[in-house]
Design an enzyme around this catalytic site. Structure first.
Site, PDB file in Angstrom:
ATOM      1  N   THR A 133       0.765  -1.240   0.304  1.00 22.66           N
ATOM      2  CA  THR A 133       0.121  -0.138   0.071  1.00 22.66           C
ATOM      3  C   THR A 133       0.906   1.272   0.061  1.00 22.66           C
ATOM      4  OG1 THR A 133      -1.391   1.228   1.500  1.00 22.66           O
ATOM      5  CG2 THR A 133      -0.231  -0.371   2.277  1.00 22.66           C
ATOM      6  N   ASP A 134       0.355   2.412  -0.553  1.00 19.97           N
ATOM      7  CA  ASP A 134       1.060   3.627  -0.239  1.00 19.97           C
ATOM      8  C   ASP A 134       1.051   4.245   1.075  1.00 19.97           C
ATOM      9  OD1 ASP A 134      -1.585   4.319  -0.082  1.00 19.97           O
ATOM     10  OD2 ASP A 134      -1.701   6.046  -1.554  1.00 19.97           O
ATOM     11  N   GLU A 135       0.156   3.517   1.992  1.00 17.04           N
ATOM     12  CA  GLU A 135       0.257   4.026   3.316  1.00 17.04           C
ATOM     13  C   GLU A 135       1.533   3.849   4.054  1.00 17.04           C
ATOM     14  OE1 GLU A 135      -3.545   3.499   5.668  1.00 17.04           O
ATOM     15  OE2 GLU A 135      -4.565   3.203   3.765  1.00 17.04           O
ATOM     16  N   TYR A 158      -1.587  -0.755  11.120  1.00 19.42           N
ATOM     17  CA  TYR A 158      -1.732  -1.537   9.785  1.00 19.42           C
ATOM     18  C   TYR A 158      -0.587  -0.993   8.795  1.00 19.42           C
ATOM     19  CZ  TYR A 158      -3.076  -1.795   4.800  1.00 19.42           C
ATOM     20  OH  TYR A 158      -3.297  -2.104   3.572  1.00 19.42           O
ATOM     21  N   LYS A 162       2.480  -3.580   7.314  1.00 14.18           N
ATOM     22  CA  LYS A 162       2.782  -3.481   5.888  1.00 14.18           C
ATOM     23  C   LYS A 162       4.212  -3.185   5.655  1.00 14.18           C
ATOM     24  CE  LYS A 162       0.296  -4.657   2.976  1.00 14.18           C
ATOM     25  NZ  LYS A 162      -0.268  -6.050   2.422  1.00 14.18           N
TER      26      LYS A 162
HETATM   27  N1  LIG Z   1      -7.978  -2.003  -0.191  1.00 17.81           N
HETATM   28  C1  LIG Z   1      -7.108  -0.892  -0.576  1.00 17.81           C
HETATM   29  O1  LIG Z   1      -7.527   0.234  -0.927  1.00 17.81           O
HETATM   30  C2  LIG Z   1      -5.743  -1.477  -0.728  1.00 17.81           C
HETATM   31  C3  LIG Z   1      -4.796  -0.558  -1.416  1.00 17.81           C
HETATM   32  C4  LIG Z   1      -3.351  -0.991  -1.611  1.00 17.81           C
HETATM   33  C5  LIG Z   1      -2.954  -2.113  -1.158  1.00 17.81           C
HETATM   34  N2  LIG Z   1      -3.791  -2.804  -0.352  1.00 17.81           N
HETATM   35  C6  LIG Z   1      -3.475  -4.498  -0.231  1.00 17.81           C
HETATM   36  O2  LIG Z   1      -4.130  -5.299  -0.998  1.00 17.81           O
HETATM   37  C7  LIG Z   1      -4.221  -6.456  -0.391  1.00 17.81           C
HETATM   38  C8  LIG Z   1      -5.747  -6.756  -0.174  1.00 17.81           C
HETATM   39  O3  LIG Z   1      -6.578  -5.795   0.237  1.00 17.81           O
HETATM   40  P1  LIG Z   1      -7.786  -5.879   0.168  1.00 17.81           P
HETATM   41  O4  LIG Z   1      -8.649  -4.398   0.393  1.00 17.81           O
HETATM   42  O5  LIG Z   1      -8.348  -6.701  -0.695  1.00 17.81           O
HETATM   43  O6  LIG Z   1      -8.175  -6.546   1.763  1.00 17.81           O
HETATM   44  P2  LIG Z   1      -9.509  -7.347   2.422  1.00 17.81           P
HETATM   45  O7  LIG Z   1      -9.356  -7.323   3.743  1.00 17.81           O
HETATM   46  O8  LIG Z   1     -10.741  -7.255   1.545  1.00 17.81           O
HETATM   47  O9  LIG Z   1      -9.196  -9.041   2.021  1.00 17.81           O
HETATM   48  C9  LIG Z   1      -8.015  -9.702   2.581  1.00 17.81           C
HETATM   49  C10 LIG Z   1      -8.059 -11.146   2.255  1.00 17.81           C
HETATM   50  O10 LIG Z   1      -6.997 -12.016   2.990  1.00 17.81           O
HETATM   51  C11 LIG Z   1      -7.459 -13.178   3.798  1.00 17.81           C
HETATM   52  N3  LIG Z   1      -6.707 -13.262   4.608  1.00 17.81           N
HETATM   53  C12 LIG Z   1      -6.491 -12.625   6.078  1.00 17.81           C
HETATM   54  N4  LIG Z   1      -5.631 -13.179   6.676  1.00 17.81           N
HETATM   55  C13 LIG Z   1      -5.301 -14.312   6.253  1.00 17.81           C
HETATM   56  C14 LIG Z   1      -4.370 -15.341   6.417  1.00 17.81           C
HETATM   57  N5  LIG Z   1      -3.666 -15.273   7.571  1.00 17.81           N
HETATM   58  N6  LIG Z   1      -4.219 -16.348   5.514  1.00 17.81           N
HETATM   59  C15 LIG Z   1      -4.919 -16.477   4.383  1.00 17.81           C
HETATM   60  N7  LIG Z   1      -5.580 -15.421   4.086  1.00 17.81           N
HETATM   61  C16 LIG Z   1      -5.867 -14.141   4.810  1.00 17.81           C
HETATM   62  C17 LIG Z   1      -8.840 -12.504   4.105  1.00 17.81           C
HETATM   63  O11 LIG Z   1      -9.920 -13.744   4.545  1.00 17.81           O
HETATM   64  C18 LIG Z   1      -9.550 -11.649   2.931  1.00 17.81           C
HETATM   65  O12 LIG Z   1     -10.128 -12.493   2.076  1.00 17.81           O
HETATM   66  C19 LIG Z   1      -3.598  -6.162   1.295  1.00 17.81           C
HETATM   67  O13 LIG Z   1      -2.332  -6.697   1.149  1.00 17.81           O
HETATM   68  C20 LIG Z   1      -3.706  -4.831   1.224  1.00 17.81           C
HETATM   69  O14 LIG Z   1      -2.728  -4.371   2.143  1.00 17.81           O
HETATM   70  C21 LIG Z   1      -5.372  -2.819  -0.211  1.00 17.81           C
END
Ligand SMILES: NC(=O)c1ccc[n+]([C@@H]2O[C@H](COP(=O)([O-])OP(=O)(O)OC[C@H]3O[C@@H](n4cnc5c(N)ncnc54)[C@H](O)[C@@H]3O)[C@@H](O)[C@H]2O)c1
Length: 353
Positions: A133-135, A158, A162
């Site tokens: 993430t950009d965070e 969080y 990350k």
């Molecule tokens: N949402 C955003 O805006 C955003 C932006 C940039 C990066 N990200 C990154 O992208 C990724 C996905 O984000 P998201 O928003 O889809 O998250 P989300 O919370 O919607 O989904 C996370 C998924 O990971 C699974 N999970 C959690 N712990 C687990 C474990 N121990 N083992 C196996 N599976 C596990 C959960 O069951 C869920 O299906 C993350 O790594 C997040 O940091 C998110």
């Protein structure tokens, strides 16, 4: 080509799985623990495809991860599994450290053991894409944008978890030569987004005539990217990104939180007119502790090196997203009535801790 996607039942992971299964020749193995944030209904459209399979497993379980590598023999790992909600990380950081830091470590070690056993040229072609993430970069002032060389300065449990995971992924490249690529993306939005995050929460509260909570004075700025643009970027980075490199992903769509909420009200007022605008529901609430003021991504490296461009503007993507929530009540209603009803998370209580 076999791709293991961790966290493929989450918001972005499910968009990645849908994209890979429908638009690429890849065989997808979705590895997910199915936490509260997961939803297998987001994968219904591809669940019976011959090039898709699902494994319920925890990335913190080394034996389970070794078994996935042994059985599936992937060419690429796209690692998205994480605890992802900043407010939840403020209320309780344990799961964030456990999954995001220790889980990433476990997955890196399982990937390294598998990769070390591969003959050439498979070993050389193997890729581990760590999705971040950009965070991790912290907060910007009024000007400028994060580039790949921006120093890490995370503010929340969080983003700190990350950042730690990014450092591990980078170290596994430098120390062991594991072909790791890292992506750092701005805020995503789109269909199948769990309704604890700003955009779906506001859409659903507005539909139900409930207050639309805006943290602080609403001036915090985020750089929004439509989730399907992110999924395309991740596939490109996994296929053609250079090992040891980072790629920032962002849509050049900076908006203050207040203007995002106002735009949602305006779209809903047009699609489902009422006598009074839904803007009347906007309610300013106590700010998030440690709330970063502004994020903005310079995605120039990804655009120049890999030819990626965001297809959606914020206006087109937001209109699609609002319409999707109107048309897909059956997806979100059980979540609102069960897993998460919209209560405020992440406030520090006077009593501590
Ligand atoms: N949402 C955003 O805006 C955003 C932006 C940039 C990066 N990200 C990154 O992208 C990724 C996905 O984000 P998201 O928003 O889809 O998250 P989300 O919370 O919607 O989904 C996370 C998924 O990971 C699974 N999970 C959690 N712990 C687990 C474990 N121990 N083992 C196996 N599976 C596990 C959960 O069951 C869920 O299906 C993350 O790594 C997040 O940091 C998110």
């Amino acid at each position: 080509m076999k791709i293991v996607v961790t966290g493929g039942a989450g918001f972005i992971g499910s968009a990645v799985c849908r994209y890979l299964v429908r638009e690429t020749p890849a065989f997808v193995i979705n590895v997910d623990k199915l936490t509260y944030a997961a939803n297998l209904r987001s994968l219904e459209a591809i669940a019976n495809s011959p090039n898709y399979s699902f494994v319920k497993a925890d990335i913190c379980d080394r034996a389970a991860m070794d078994a996935v590598f042994r059985a599936q023999r992937p060419d690429i790992v796209m690692h998205l599994a994480a605890e992802s909600h900043v407010d939840r990380s403020i209320s309780g950081s344990d799961a964030f450290i456990h999954t995001n830091v220790l889980g990433t470590h476990c997955l890196l070690e399982a990937a390294r053991a598998y990769w070390t056993s591969l003959p050439e040229p498979q070993a050389q072609d193997f890729r581990f894409l760590h999705v971040s993430t950009d965070e991790v970069y912290g907060s910007l002032g009024a000007d400028g944008a994060f580039c790949e060389a921006t120093a890490y300065d995370p503010s929340s449990p969080y983003s700190a978890s990350k950042a730690a995971a990014d450092h591990l992924a980078n170290a596994w490249f430098r120390t062991y030569g594991l072909p790791v690529v890292i992506s750092n993306c701005s805020n995503n939005y789109g269909p199948f987004h769990f309704p604890e995050k700003l955009i779906p929460l506001v859409v659903l509260n507005a539909l139900e005539g409930k207050p639309l909570p805006v943290y602080g004075d609403g001036s915090n700025v985020r750089d929004w990217l439509y989730v399907e643009d992110h999924a395309r970027a991740l596939y490109l980075i996994a296929r053609r990104g250079r090992p040891g490199e980072k790629y920032n992903v962002g849509g050049r769509n900076e908006r203050s939180n207040l203007s995002v909420v106002e735009s949602i009200c305006d779209i809903l007022d047009e699609l489902r007119p009422q006598t009074e605008s839904r803007r009347r529901l906007i309610t300013f609430v106590t700010d998030r502790p440690g709330h970063d003021h502004r994020y903005a991504i310079d995605a120039g490296k990804l655009e120049r090196e890999l030819g990626w461009r965001a297809a959606e503007t914020f206006d087109t993507g937001l209109a699609k997203t609002v319409r999707w929530y109107l048309d897909n009540r059956a997806w979100w209603e059980p979540l609102r009535n069960g897993v998460y009803a919209g209560e405020r998370l992440g406030l520090l209580s006077a009593a501590g801790p």
